[in-house]
Write an enzyme that holds these catalytic residues in place. Sequence first.
Site, short mmCIF file in Angstrom:
data_model
loop_
_atom_site.label_atom_id
_atom_site.label_comp_id
_atom_site.label_asym_id
_atom_site.label_seq_id
_atom_site.Cartn_x
_atom_site.Cartn_y
_atom_site.Cartn_z
N ARG A 180 0.84 -1.21 0.00
CA ARG A 180 0.00 0.00 0.00
C ARG A 180 0.87 1.27 0.00
O ARG A 180 1.05 1.90 -1.03
CB ARG A 180 -0.94 -0.03 1.23
CG ARG A 180 -2.10 0.96 1.14
CD ARG A 180 -1.77 2.37 1.55
NE ARG A 180 -1.25 2.50 2.92
CZ ARG A 180 -0.74 3.61 3.40
NH1 ARG A 180 -0.65 4.70 2.64
NH2 ARG A 180 -0.26 3.67 4.63
N ASP A 181 1.47 1.61 1.14
CA ASP A 181 2.26 2.85 1.22
C ASP A 181 3.45 2.74 0.26
O ASP A 181 3.89 3.74 -0.32
CB ASP A 181 2.77 3.05 2.66
CG ASP A 181 2.96 4.51 3.02
OD1 ASP A 181 2.76 5.36 2.15
OD2 ASP A 181 3.33 4.79 4.17
N HIS A 216 4.94 5.04 12.59
CA HIS A 216 4.95 4.86 11.13
C HIS A 216 5.97 5.87 10.59
O HIS A 216 5.65 7.03 10.35
CB HIS A 216 3.53 5.15 10.61
CG HIS A 216 3.39 5.10 9.13
ND1 HIS A 216 2.81 4.03 8.47
CD2 HIS A 216 3.72 5.99 8.16
CE1 HIS A 216 2.78 4.27 7.17
NE2 HIS A 216 3.34 5.45 6.95
N HIS A 224 8.84 7.31 8.04
CA HIS A 224 9.48 7.34 6.71
C HIS A 224 10.95 7.71 6.95
O HIS A 224 11.27 8.46 7.87
CB HIS A 224 8.76 8.33 5.80
CG HIS A 224 7.43 7.81 5.32
ND1 HIS A 224 7.21 7.38 4.04
CD2 HIS A 224 6.27 7.62 5.99
CE1 HIS A 224 5.96 6.96 3.92
NE2 HIS A 224 5.36 7.10 5.10
N CYS A 257 4.32 9.20 -0.09
CA CYS A 257 2.91 9.61 -0.14
C CYS A 257 2.74 10.53 -1.33
O CYS A 257 3.46 11.52 -1.46
CB CYS A 257 2.51 10.33 1.15
SG CYS A 257 0.86 11.07 1.08
N ASN A 277 9.10 4.29 3.41
CA ASN A 277 9.02 4.01 4.84
C ASN A 277 10.36 3.42 5.28
O ASN A 277 11.13 2.93 4.46
CB ASN A 277 7.96 2.94 5.14
CG ASN A 277 6.59 3.36 4.69
OD1 ASN A 277 6.31 3.46 3.52
ND2 ASN A 277 5.71 3.61 5.65
#
Length: 309
Positions: free
Chosen positions: A22-23, A214, A216, A247, A256
């Site tokens: 996803r990310d 979370h 990055h 993002c 990330n």
Amino acid sequence: MEDMASPPRFPSRVSVYEMAPRDGLQNENAQVATHSKVRLVEALVDAGITRIEVGSFVSPKWVPQMADADEVCRMIERRPGVTYAGLCPNARGLERAIAAKVDEIAVFVSASETHNLKNVNKTTAQTLKTFEPVIGPAVERGLRVRAYVSTMWGCPYEGEVDPKQGLKLAKHLLGEGCYQVSLGDTIGVGTPLQTQRILELFAAEVPIEQIALHLHDTRGTALANVLMGLQMGVTTFDASVAGLGGCPYAPGAAGNLATEDLVYTLHGMGIETGIDLQKLWQAGQVAEAIVGRELPGKVHRAGVRSLAR
Ligand code: HMG
Ligand code: MG
């Protein structure tokens, strides 16, 4: 007598939440084939990943790369004991998540108004309203709901962010039924003492088990922030294999924290994750093959262990 500071205490086990499908992939311009996404999810689960975001049920006009999340969910071979999750911005996203039979959804809001507006076209207050027909109904249907509060360490548009704004949002989301809030360093600007200040603020009002990090790794500070998180009792960390990611609505956001770098460090500290690092490294090779370019993770590049010849 000299006063010896007591050594830091670390948890014996940490839960790793995998973000690559996803990310990781959401920022890729070239469309990745659905079967390649499925292959990545399965390689990660083969390595022992038990919590994984497999895609997002956002508007395909906003993030075309995630348009096939429903199909990815249909195609993956589900394994018992694995939580398959999808990012969900609104009630339409919840409908899709239910049809796709995910175990968990994640809602998201930013601590800074400008990033929130760019990301979901709404103020933070409007975003919380949008979640009213999402969080409660999802929980009633037996789905677990996680939440992100993004831009906690800094905003690409506003610069510094008041962490109290993030705390207010987090408490609201937990009150609505989310089981955990993952604090996002969306553009990877955080440093350890800032992390300590943010976690102290949160820990005074929220049980630490309900907080995840979370991070990055844009400026190489993610692992230093993990260490601070561990010392302060955080036991869930989000990461993306090989450091894939970013993002689309946060200019300058790099991948990330790489899952291999996280797991290598944790295992080296004697902290269990349940993940097979060598197999995880192989999943990183799958990630690199499907996006067709070199990925930045440190362990991914150096190998799990290399011996000089
Ligand atoms: P909008 O344009 O304001 O709203 O978008 P809308 O309701 O007018 O929807 C626009 C179109 O999308 C409509 O289609 C809707 O039907 C459709 P049209 O009528 O024009 O044909 N639509 C949907 N389609 C499928 N699924 C849906 C859905 N919703 C609407 N769920 C919206 C508002 C929130 C939908 C949009 O802004 C959006 O999807 N944003 C998501 C952006 C995004 O995914 N950003 C990246 C994830 S967040 C992140 O990466 C940070 C994180 O990793 C943590 C961190 O790092 O800090 C989580
Ligand atoms: Mg992110």
